[in-house]
Design an enzyme around this catalytic site. Structure first.
Site, PDB file in Angstrom:
ATOM      1  N   ASP A 145     -17.956 -17.451  22.244  1.00 63.38           N
ATOM      2  CA  ASP A 145     -17.189 -16.567  21.992  1.00 63.38           C
ATOM      3  C   ASP A 145     -17.416 -15.323  22.008  1.00 63.38           C
ATOM      4  O   ASP A 145     -17.542 -14.275  22.285  1.00 63.38           O
ATOM      5  CB  ASP A 145     -17.680 -16.469  20.173  1.00 63.38           C
ATOM      6  CG  ASP A 145     -16.953 -15.670  19.344  1.00 63.38           C
ATOM      7  OD1 ASP A 145     -15.407 -15.206  19.543  1.00 63.38           O
ATOM      8  OD2 ASP A 145     -17.253 -14.768  18.020  1.00 63.38           O
TER       9      ASP A 145
ATOM     10  N   CYS B 234       0.462  -0.896  -0.040  1.00 63.00           N
ATOM     11  CA  CYS B 234      -0.218   0.352  -0.038  1.00 63.00           C
ATOM     12  C   CYS B 234       1.370   1.425   0.350  1.00 63.00           C
ATOM     13  O   CYS B 234       1.877   1.035   0.524  1.00 63.00           O
ATOM     14  CB  CYS B 234      -0.983  -0.344   0.839  1.00 63.00           C
ATOM     15  SG  CYS B 234      -1.710   1.529   1.387  1.00 63.00           S
TER      16      CYS B 234
ATOM     17  N   CYS C 140      -9.925 -13.767  19.951  1.00 68.99           N
ATOM     18  CA  CYS C 140      -9.943 -12.854  20.185  1.00 68.99           C
ATOM     19  C   CYS C 140      -8.693 -12.245  20.397  1.00 68.99           C
ATOM     20  O   CYS C 140      -7.663 -11.828  19.626  1.00 68.99           O
ATOM     21  CB  CYS C 140     -10.422 -11.565  19.111  1.00 68.99           C
ATOM     22  SG  CYS C 140     -11.130 -11.012  20.791  1.00 68.99           S
TER      23      CYS C 140
ATOM     24  N   CYS D 275      -2.679  -0.077   9.116  1.00 67.63           N
ATOM     25  CA  CYS D 275      -1.632  -1.986   9.501  1.00 67.63           C
ATOM     26  C   CYS D 275      -0.272  -0.959  10.181  1.00 67.63           C
ATOM     27  O   CYS D 275      -0.091  -0.117   9.630  1.00 67.63           O
ATOM     28  CB  CYS D 275      -1.187  -1.580   7.685  1.00 67.63           C
ATOM     29  SG  CYS D 275      -2.728  -2.044   6.787  1.00 67.63           S
TER      30      CYS D 275
ATOM     31  N   GLN E 185     -18.420  -9.521  12.696  1.00 69.01           N
ATOM     32  CA  GLN E 185     -16.871 -10.031  12.789  1.00 69.01           C
ATOM     33  C   GLN E 185     -16.161  -8.904  11.233  1.00 69.01           C
ATOM     34  O   GLN E 185     -16.850  -8.328  10.502  1.00 69.01           O
ATOM     35  CB  GLN E 185     -17.170 -11.785  12.155  1.00 69.01           C
ATOM     36  CG  GLN E 185     -17.809 -12.192  13.057  1.00 69.01           C
ATOM     37  CD  GLN E 185     -16.145 -12.912  14.750  1.00 69.01           C
ATOM     38  OE1 GLN E 185     -15.448 -12.410  14.665  1.00 69.01           O
ATOM     39  NE2 GLN E 185     -17.256 -12.889  15.352  1.00 69.01           N
TER      40      GLN E 185
ATOM     41  N   CYS F 198       0.823   5.912   7.060  1.00 69.27           N
ATOM     42  CA  CYS F 198      -0.402   5.438   7.471  1.00 69.27           C
ATOM     43  C   CYS F 198      -0.398   4.525   9.209  1.00 69.27           C
ATOM     44  O   CYS F 198       0.720   3.740   8.705  1.00 69.27           O
ATOM     45  CB  CYS F 198      -1.620   5.322   6.854  1.00 69.27           C
ATOM     46  SG  CYS F 198      -2.597   4.679   8.000  1.00 69.27           S
TER      47      CYS F 198
HETATM   48  C1  LIG Z   1     -16.548 -11.245  20.337  1.00 70.75           C
HETATM   49  S1  LIG Z   1     -17.938 -10.452  20.410  1.00 70.75           S
HETATM   50  C2  LIG Z   1     -19.001 -12.506  19.762  1.00 70.75           C
HETATM   51  C3  LIG Z   1     -20.460 -12.042  19.478  1.00 70.75           C
HETATM   52  C4  LIG Z   1     -20.251 -12.972  18.335  1.00 70.75           C
HETATM   53  N1  LIG Z   1     -20.631 -13.913  18.460  1.00 70.75           N
HETATM   54  C5  LIG Z   1     -20.023 -13.037  17.168  1.00 70.75           C
HETATM   55  O1  LIG Z   1     -19.465 -13.604  16.614  1.00 70.75           O
HETATM   56  O2  LIG Z   1     -20.771 -11.945  16.110  1.00 70.75           O
HETATM   57  C6  LIG Z   1     -18.275 -10.662  21.685  1.00 70.75           C
HETATM   58  C7  LIG Z   1     -19.962 -10.572  22.330  1.00 70.75           C
HETATM   59  O3  LIG Z   1     -19.765 -10.379  23.760  1.00 70.75           O
HETATM   60  C8  LIG Z   1     -20.316  -9.396  24.616  1.00 70.75           C
HETATM   61  N2  LIG Z   1     -19.968  -9.536  25.907  1.00 70.75           N
HETATM   62  C9  LIG Z   1     -19.349  -9.036  26.185  1.00 70.75           C
HETATM   63  N3  LIG Z   1     -19.778  -9.073  27.036  1.00 70.75           N
HETATM   64  C10 LIG Z   1     -20.562  -9.096  27.820  1.00 70.75           C
HETATM   65  C11 LIG Z   1     -20.910 -10.147  29.113  1.00 70.75           C
HETATM   66  N4  LIG Z   1     -20.033 -10.204  30.238  1.00 70.75           N
HETATM   67  N5  LIG Z   1     -22.113 -11.085  29.070  1.00 70.75           N
HETATM   68  C12 LIG Z   1     -22.285 -11.602  28.046  1.00 70.75           C
HETATM   69  N6  LIG Z   1     -22.147 -10.868  27.051  1.00 70.75           N
HETATM   70  C13 LIG Z   1     -21.266 -10.384  26.624  1.00 70.75           C
HETATM   71  C14 LIG Z   1     -20.994  -8.567  23.389  1.00 70.75           C
HETATM   72  O4  LIG Z   1     -21.373  -7.698  23.530  1.00 70.75           O
HETATM   73  C15 LIG Z   1     -20.507  -9.046  21.821  1.00 70.75           C
HETATM   74  O5  LIG Z   1     -21.135  -8.795  21.508  1.00 70.75           O
END
Ligand SMILES: C[S@@+](CC[C@H](N)C(=O)[O-])C[C@H]1O[C@@H](n2cnc3c(N)ncnc32)[C@H](O)[C@@H]1O
Length: 415
Positions: free
Chosen positions: A345, A63, A371, A72, A246, A69
């Site tokens: 997740d 890039c 993540c 990245c 995501q 920038c």
């Molecule tokens: C990494 S994201 C994953 C969301 C979904 N699985 C996706 O792939 O789009 C983590 C999710 O956990 C929720 N979250 C954060 N803290 C939380 C908590 N203490 N209890 C329940 N959910 C929570 C966030 O709002 C978010 O939607």
């Protein structure tokens, strides 16, 4: 004027932000292991860096904005190097917990696929300028030829600039978050002037002119031409402004493919930290799903998407803080249900309390999406200690050219 002495150093590894690290530790951004570099020492940072002996993995950044920038961090390294480095991060995190696993080949999202970006936009004498903040600076770098973002986001730079001209103060840059959707751009603006009727009218007109699906100013929706929809399986979900998504559609597809493979055949699935239904809704094509998430607006969006989805099985959803109030084994009993699989997740902090309970449920199959390799490995250790086998790990690089890593892992109960 006295010359400041230059120091030479050998880079031994990359730190977790992707910076090169020499003994000290001395941090040298945009350097690679085994490189001989020279520069000026400023605390623990090396500045004004020259690469004396380049690594074999050093490449010309694709890039043209990369030099200035800050968007990245790793365009100066070959794709193979970055892939190996990201795999090593996850392997090392597991090793630190006494675990090992089979690793599938890393999946990398293509260039120009990032579907959300937050641009900084400041007013200038002539108008406005949108871009990313520069490296370690507040200076905004224009990014008209950015290789990271979906072209639809780049095409919205004039819109971001028009929004700043209409509603940014002279001092503070506007923060404009652009997200692609099936029905057009979803735009969320922060750090703007307070809304009044004139500004509301101007913003609504701009949204119309630029074909924006929805425009949100701080917490107020100022225009909705069409609900901005995300496709999760057969469902279409109007996700709340700025809520989690995501990073790339490609990355989401890769994560989902692994989640569906791990949970295949399950008739009832628990989806913990379900968001707006990224996994719940595709899973509901073949399984009854119990989705839990702390944000009420996200659960409302998930439910609305499920109601409109075609041929979906039963969905039970619950707003619940899974850190303070994790789902317990006994919570699953009143439904008379035997859950055959769980998807989890969590955010970067991981899910210490929830994983301790999940281990007790003895749900036979778990798909863990993360993540953060460090909290993932910590939680994996708890599952393994409770009798789960870590079958395989898939690393998904949906944060191309950055130091972030996404992981999905398969666990099954032994015996
Ligand atoms: C990494 S994201 C994953 C969301 C979904 N699985 C996706 O792939 O789009 C983590 C999710 O956990 C929720 N979250 C954060 N803290 C939380 C908590 N203490 N209890 C329940 N959910 C929570 C966030 O709002 C978010 O939607």
């Amino acid at each position: 004027m006295t010359d400041v002495a230059r120091t030479t150093a050998t880079i031994t590894r990359l730190g977790h932000q992707g910076d090169g690290v020499a003994l000290g530790p001395l941090f040298a951004p945009r350097t690679l292991p085994d490189e001989e570099v020279s520069g000026i020492v400023d605390g623990s940072q090396l500045t004004d860096i020259r690469i004396e002996t380049p690594s074999e993995h050093r490449v010309q950044a694709p890039c043209r904005h990369y030099k200035s920038c800050g968007g990245c961090q790793l365009q100066h390294a070959s794709d193979e190097f970055v892939a190996d480095w990201k795999l090593e991060i996850v392997k090392n995190a597991l090793t630190a917990q006494g675990l090992e696993a089979e690793f599938r080949p890393l999946h990398t999202s293509p260039a120009q696929s990032r579907r959300r970006a937050t641009l900084a936009v400041r007013r200038t004498k002539k108008g406005a300028m949108a871009g990313f903040h520069g490296r370690a600076s507040g200076v905004i770098t224009p990014i008209p030829d950015c290789l990271l973002l979906d072209p639809a986001l780049i095409a919205a730079i004039p819109l971001a600039e028009a929004l700043a001209m209409a509603g940014a103060s002279r001092k503070t840059p506007l923060s404009v978050t652009l997200t692609t959707s099936e029905t057009g751009l979803d735009v969320l603006v922060r750090e703007g002037k307070p809304l009044d009727s004139t500004l509301r009218g101007t913003l609504a007109a701009l949204a119309g002119q630029h074909g924006v699906a929805r425009l949100t100013w701080e917490d107020e929706q100022v225009a909705m031409e069409q609900p901005p929809l995300q496709a999760f399986g057969s469902a279409r979900v109007c996700t709340p402004a700025g809520s989690f998504l995501q990073a790339t559609r490609d990355g989401e597809d890769a994560l989902l493919a692994s989640v569906l493979e791990i949970t295949k055949g399950a008739k009832r699935v628990v989806d913990l930290f379900a968001g707006c239904g990224t996994f719940s809704l595709p899973l509901a094509a073949s399984a009854e799903v119990y989705a839990l998430e702390s944000e009420p607006e996200m659960i409302a969006a998930l439910e609305a998407g499920w109601r409109q989805g075609k041929g979906l099985k039963k969905l039970k959803s619950e707003v619940r803080d899974l850190f303070r109030n994790p789902l317990l084994p006994e919570d699953l009993k009143p439904f008379g249900a035997f859950y055959e699989a769980a998807v989890i997740d969590p955010p970067r902090a991981g899910a210490e309390a929830q994983v301790a309970q999940l281990a007790e449920t003895q749900i036979p199959t778990i798909a863990y999406v993360s993540c953060n390799p460090v909290t993932f490995a910590r939680d994996a250790k708890v599952l393994v200690a409770a009798g789960y086998r870590l079958n395989w790990v898939q690393v998904v690089d949906q944060f191309r050219w950055s130091a972030h890593t996404e992981v999905v892992a398969s666990f099954t109960l032994d015996g």
